[in-house]
Design a protein around this motif. Structure first.
Motif, short mmCIF file in Angstrom:
data_model
loop_
_atom_site.label_atom_id
_atom_site.label_comp_id
_atom_site.label_asym_id
_atom_site.label_seq_id
_atom_site.Cartn_x
_atom_site.Cartn_y
_atom_site.Cartn_z
N GLN A 33 0.83 -1.21 0.00
CA GLN A 33 0.00 0.00 0.00
C GLN A 33 0.85 1.25 0.00
O GLN A 33 0.50 2.26 -0.64
N ALA A 34 1.99 1.19 0.68
CA ALA A 34 2.88 2.36 0.69
C ALA A 34 3.41 2.63 -0.71
O ALA A 34 3.52 3.79 -1.13
N VAL A 35 3.73 1.57 -1.45
CA VAL A 35 4.20 1.74 -2.83
C VAL A 35 3.07 2.28 -3.70
O VAL A 35 3.28 3.17 -4.53
N LEU A 36 1.88 1.73 -3.51
CA LEU A 36 0.72 2.22 -4.27
C LEU A 36 0.46 3.70 -4.01
O LEU A 36 0.20 4.48 -4.93
N ASP A 37 0.56 4.09 -2.75
CA ASP A 37 0.31 5.49 -2.40
C ASP A 37 1.36 6.40 -3.04
O ASP A 37 1.03 7.49 -3.54
#
Length: 405
Positions: free
Chosen positions: A13-17
């Protein structure tokens, strides 16, 4: 060996954000997302990236009216995924269109409101730079309003070899004759292993990129494409994206990225490996997140179907391709999806977006913001397949080759 543990969802999710906010992600991160990110989170991030990029016009999705004009099916390259080509010695199957017939098709395109043609055909053993110069100059003379968005690095490599000139000279000459931009044809898969497996007689992926870099440096922009589902690995799909992104960092000459899926009929691969629709949808989303330097992502309703094409508009795509007045190449391999301008407008609108007809360079020509004003010309149909439909092998408008060449 035990399977590698799945990355923690919080890390994904951090990469997606980061990607949704415009940050660059690495190929390794892109591969992790492609393999493991929850589908809806992946789509949400890609849609956020699209909305950020097109703030102010994020409510619009585009299409174009064009025609593929197939000038010959004679080809020396014999790609294993292709059901369109005929070997030079196959005089029963091989054909070429004469210039008058090509110009007639251009006239029909203009009459139906088309703005672009894609000149598409085989690597004919007799067609060097001079052939394309004659064709393009004739088209521009009679139809200056048509954009010639055609060919790709593979055709450049072939015509330059036939004429005994450099790729740079070939590009300069066909551009001067009327070519406006390259369609990015022949990319298929750029990494070495899958490219050799499906197109062993084509130039390498590195050479394809070199020719595109030359074109971009000469002021001839292009799109970039990718053929999914011929046996490539997930890592090779991401490597293809990396190769495209690296060149774009140097030139900025790619206007759009257009992935499409292998069609399994009437070719040597015989459908042994195919990309699933969800793999395709995930690739659209990854492309929007990873290709931070390419403006447009196009969904291919022609190869994956209208409903899946519609879904791409929620997974990062901002363009739904074309009302293709004629198409024979992927039709030959089994693509049977048909549409028309009114249906394409409705697909975009029912996906919650405002449809707009665009130019080749993506400017909005007509924004269909009021359904009461929608076009009603039912002749603008995608597509009139003149050689690929059932019973369409007898085509009196074609000039059959009479020699083994």
């Amino acid at each position: 060996m035990p399977e590698t543990a799945q990355p923690q969802e919080t890390d994904l999710q951090a990469v997606l954000d980061r990607a949704a906010a415009g940050g660059r992600i690495s190929p390794e991160e892109a591969l992790d997302l492609y393999r493991h990110a929850p589908l809806h989170a992946l789509g949400a991030a890609a849609d956020a990236a699209r909305r950020r990029r097109y703030a102010g016009t994020e409510h619009i999705a585009t299409y174009i009216i064009e025609r593929n004009i197939n000038y010959t099916n004679v080809c020396v390259t014999a790609c294993k995924f292709c059901a369109f080509y005929a070997a030079p010695k196959d005089v029963d199957k091989g054909w070429s269109r004469d210039l008058d017939e090509i110009l007639r098709r251009c006239a029909e395109t203009v009459e139906l409101g088309g703005t672009q043609i894609m000149f598409q055909g085989g690597h004919h053993p007799d067609y060097g730079v001079e052939y394309y110069e004659r064709a393009f100059s004739a088209i521009k003379k009679d139809f200056p309003q048509l954009v010639i968005h055609s060919l790709g690095a593979s055709e450049v490599e072939h015509m330059a070899r036939i004429s005994g000139v450099s790729a740079e000279e070939a590009i300069r000459r066909i551009h001067a004759a009327g070519l406006d931009s390259f369609a990015g044809a022949g990319a298929e898969l750029l990494p070495e292993r899958p490219r050799k497996a499906i197109a062993p007689l084509k130039e390498s992926g590195e050479r394809w990129l070199e020719i595109m870099e030359t074109a971009h440096n000469l002021g001839v922009e292009s799109t970039s494409t990718m053929l999914m589902g011929t046996g490539e690995t997930n890592a090779e799909r991401i490597e293809h994206l990396r190769m495209i992104r690296d060149l774009q960092d140097r030139t900025g000459g790619f206007r759009a990225f257009i992935p499409y899926t292998y069609q399994p009929e009437n070719n040597h691969l015989k459908g042994r490996t195919q990309a699933t629709l969800l793999e395709y949808l995930r690739l659209i989303a990854i492309a929007r997140l990873f290709l931070d330097n390419i403006a447009h992502i196009q969904g291919s309703w022609l190869t994956v179907g209208k409903e899946m094409g519609q879904l791409t508009l929620h997974y990062g795509a901002d363009d739904l391709g074309s009302v293709m007045l004629e198409e024979n190449v992927v039709s030959s391999a089994g693509a049977k999806h048909r549409s028309n301008r009114m249906e394409l407008i409705n697909l975009i609108r029912s996906a919650g977006r405002v449809p707009a007809q665009r130019a080749t360079t993506y400017e909005h020509l007509v924004i269909h913001d009021d359904p009461a004003n929608d076009p009603v010309d039912d002749r603008v149909v995608s597509h009139i397949a003149s050689t690929a439909i059932a019973g369409g092998t007898a085509h009196p408008e074609l000039k059959l080759l009479n020699s083994a060449g």
